[in-house]
Scaffold this motif. Structure first.
Motif, PDB file in Angstrom:
ATOM      1  N   ARG A  27       1.260 -54.148 -71.301  1.00 48.91           N
ATOM      2  CA  ARG A  27       0.889 -52.935 -71.996  1.00 48.91           C
ATOM      3  C   ARG A  27       0.320 -52.062 -70.940  1.00 48.91           C
ATOM      4  O   ARG A  27       0.409 -50.543 -70.877  1.00 48.91           O
ATOM      5  CB  ARG A  27       0.207 -53.262 -73.410  1.00 48.91           C
ATOM      6  N   LYS A  28      -0.581 -52.281 -70.399  1.00 46.59           N
ATOM      7  CA  LYS A  28      -1.509 -51.529 -69.363  1.00 46.59           C
ATOM      8  C   LYS A  28      -0.711 -51.154 -68.270  1.00 46.59           C
ATOM      9  O   LYS A  28      -0.874 -49.990 -67.770  1.00 46.59           O
ATOM     10  CB  LYS A  28      -2.889 -52.455 -68.831  1.00 46.59           C
ATOM     11  N   ARG A  29      -0.047 -51.804 -67.606  1.00 47.27           N
ATOM     12  CA  ARG A  29       1.008 -51.543 -66.484  1.00 47.27           C
ATOM     13  C   ARG A  29       1.806 -50.472 -66.972  1.00 47.27           C
ATOM     14  O   ARG A  29       2.179 -49.504 -66.423  1.00 47.27           O
ATOM     15  CB  ARG A  29       1.829 -52.855 -66.093  1.00 47.27           C
ATOM     16  N   ALA A  30       2.450 -50.928 -68.225  1.00 48.25           N
ATOM     17  CA  ALA A  30       3.497 -49.887 -68.759  1.00 48.25           C
ATOM     18  C   ALA A  30       2.618 -48.359 -68.931  1.00 48.25           C
ATOM     19  O   ALA A  30       3.518 -47.411 -68.690  1.00 48.25           O
ATOM     20  CB  ALA A  30       4.149 -50.366 -70.157  1.00 48.25           C
ATOM     21  N   ALA A  31       1.563 -48.224 -69.552  1.00 49.54           N
ATOM     22  CA  ALA A  31       0.781 -47.100 -69.748  1.00 49.54           C
ATOM     23  C   ALA A  31       0.629 -46.433 -68.350  1.00 49.54           C
ATOM     24  O   ALA A  31       0.558 -45.128 -68.400  1.00 49.54           O
ATOM     25  CB  ALA A  31      -0.528 -47.283 -70.640  1.00 49.54           C
ATOM     26  N   LEU A  32       0.351 -47.109 -67.419  1.00 46.45           N
ATOM     27  CA  LEU A  32      -0.227 -46.668 -66.018  1.00 46.45           C
ATOM     28  C   LEU A  32       1.044 -46.154 -65.620  1.00 46.45           C
ATOM     29  O   LEU A  32       1.017 -44.970 -64.907  1.00 46.45           O
ATOM     30  CB  LEU A  32      -0.555 -48.030 -65.116  1.00 46.45           C
ATOM     31  N   TRP A  73       7.912 -46.524 -71.962  1.00 45.44           N
ATOM     32  CA  TRP A  73       6.964 -47.468 -72.035  1.00 45.44           C
ATOM     33  C   TRP A  73       7.232 -48.771 -72.613  1.00 45.44           C
ATOM     34  O   TRP A  73       7.068 -49.954 -72.192  1.00 45.44           O
ATOM     35  CB  TRP A  73       5.694 -46.988 -73.040  1.00 45.44           C
ATOM     36  N   VAL A  74       8.166 -48.737 -73.491  1.00 45.90           N
ATOM     37  CA  VAL A  74       8.918 -49.973 -74.261  1.00 45.90           C
ATOM     38  C   VAL A  74       9.659 -50.677 -73.098  1.00 45.90           C
ATOM     39  O   VAL A  74       9.557 -51.903 -73.107  1.00 45.90           O
ATOM     40  CB  VAL A  74       9.597 -49.576 -75.324  1.00 45.90           C
ATOM     41  N   ALA A  75      10.444 -49.872 -72.424  1.00 50.56           N
ATOM     42  CA  ALA A  75      11.153 -50.322 -71.113  1.00 50.56           C
ATOM     43  C   ALA A  75      10.260 -51.339 -70.318  1.00 50.56           C
ATOM     44  O   ALA A  75      10.518 -52.325 -69.779  1.00 50.56           O
ATOM     45  CB  ALA A  75      11.884 -49.381 -70.668  1.00 50.56           C
ATOM     46  N   PHE A  76       9.174 -50.709 -69.771  1.00 50.83           N
ATOM     47  CA  PHE A  76       8.234 -51.398 -68.927  1.00 50.83           C
ATOM     48  C   PHE A  76       7.553 -52.453 -69.433  1.00 50.83           C
ATOM     49  O   PHE A  76       7.384 -53.530 -69.017  1.00 50.83           O
ATOM     50  CB  PHE A  76       7.211 -50.206 -68.361  1.00 50.83           C
ATOM     51  N   LYS A  77       7.012 -52.269 -70.740  1.00 48.93           N
ATOM     52  CA  LYS A  77       6.315 -53.357 -71.420  1.00 48.93           C
ATOM     53  C   LYS A  77       6.979 -54.632 -71.824  1.00 48.93           C
ATOM     54  O   LYS A  77       6.797 -55.678 -71.486  1.00 48.93           O
ATOM     55  CB  LYS A  77       5.787 -52.760 -72.811  1.00 48.93           C
ATOM     56  N   GLY A  78       8.319 -54.375 -72.260  1.00 48.17           N
ATOM     57  CA  GLY A  78       9.337 -55.426 -72.620  1.00 48.17           C
ATOM     58  C   GLY A  78       9.908 -56.203 -71.304  1.00 48.17           C
ATOM     59  O   GLY A  78      10.633 -57.190 -71.466  1.00 48.17           O
ATOM     60  N   GLY A  79      10.021 -55.300 -70.339  1.00 52.38           N
ATOM     61  CA  GLY A  79      10.600 -56.063 -69.119  1.00 52.38           C
ATOM     62  C   GLY A  79      11.898 -55.640 -68.755  1.00 52.38           C
ATOM     63  O   GLY A  79      12.568 -56.601 -68.119  1.00 52.38           O
ATOM     64  N   PHE A  80      12.407 -54.905 -69.473  1.00 48.88           N
ATOM     65  CA  PHE A  80      13.850 -54.649 -69.357  1.00 48.88           C
ATOM     66  C   PHE A  80      14.191 -54.166 -67.703  1.00 48.88           C
ATOM     67  O   PHE A  80      15.090 -54.564 -67.029  1.00 48.88           O
ATOM     68  CB  PHE A  80      14.346 -53.370 -70.190  1.00 48.88           C
ATOM     69  N   ASP A  85      16.635 -55.744 -62.585  1.00 50.00           N
ATOM     70  CA  ASP A  85      16.252 -56.021 -61.322  1.00 50.00           C
ATOM     71  C   ASP A  85      16.558 -57.515 -60.792  1.00 50.00           C
ATOM     72  O   ASP A  85      17.098 -57.553 -59.789  1.00 50.00           O
ATOM     73  CB  ASP A  85      14.847 -55.444 -60.895  1.00 50.00           C
ATOM     74  N   ASP A  86      15.883 -58.263 -61.395  1.00 51.13           N
ATOM     75  CA  ASP A  86      16.039 -59.573 -60.851  1.00 51.13           C
ATOM     76  C   ASP A  86      17.383 -60.242 -60.836  1.00 51.13           C
ATOM     77  O   ASP A  86      18.008 -60.782 -60.339  1.00 51.13           O
ATOM     78  CB  ASP A  86      15.115 -60.898 -61.614  1.00 51.13           C
ATOM     79  N   ALA A  87      18.365 -59.885 -62.250  1.00 44.33           N
ATOM     80  CA  ALA A  87      19.470 -60.332 -62.262  1.00 44.33           C
ATOM     81  C   ALA A  87      20.583 -59.740 -61.391  1.00 44.33           C
ATOM     82  O   ALA A  87      21.306 -60.349 -60.715  1.00 44.33           O
ATOM     83  CB  ALA A  87      20.162 -59.878 -63.889  1.00 44.33           C
ATOM     84  N   VAL A  88      20.073 -58.366 -61.010  1.00 50.55           N
ATOM     85  CA  VAL A  88      20.987 -57.753 -59.707  1.00 50.55           C
ATOM     86  C   VAL A  88      20.659 -58.296 -58.410  1.00 50.55           C
ATOM     87  O   VAL A  88      21.701 -58.474 -57.717  1.00 50.55           O
ATOM     88  CB  VAL A  88      20.859 -56.252 -59.947  1.00 50.55           C
TER      89      VAL A  88
END
Length: 99
Positions: A27-32, A73-80, A85-88
């Motif tokens: 959450r902090k990283r997504a907000a950042l 924010w949801v995309a970064f928080k959820g890890g989408f 990126d890992d799958a690719v």
């Protein structure tokens, strides 16, 4: 098709740990990551309002800024973004036509 009903005894003795994704850090990283976009959007809004434009334009511009920021924010928080990126990188190793 019916779903099997779990036994009450097996559910009570299941000692598997609950996965913890470290939500506070995400959450902090997504907000950042999203904060600069929010600042730019609100800055644009304030600039438009200081130019003397009708304040109704401020109300028209603010919802899309907040909506896109919340989706980011949801995309970064959820890890989408990270999971994609890992799958690719791992799953689709192929030769590029540009190399």
């Amino acid at each position: 098709m019916s779903t099997p009903i779990p036994d009450e005894d097996s559910a009570a003795t299941d000692d598997s740990p609950i996965p913890d994704d470290g939500g506070d850090g995400n959450r902090k990283r997504a907000a950042l990551y999203i904060a600069p976009f929010v600042v730019l959007g609100v800055g644009n809004l304030l600039l438009i309002l200081t130019w003397g434009v009708n304040p109704l334009w401020g109300f028209a511009i603010l919802p899309p800024i907040l909506f896109i920021s919340v989706i980011g924010w949801v995309a970064f928080k959820g890890g989408f973004v990270h999971e994609r990126d890992d799958a690719v990188d791992g799953e689709y190793d192929h030769e590029s036509a540009w190399e």
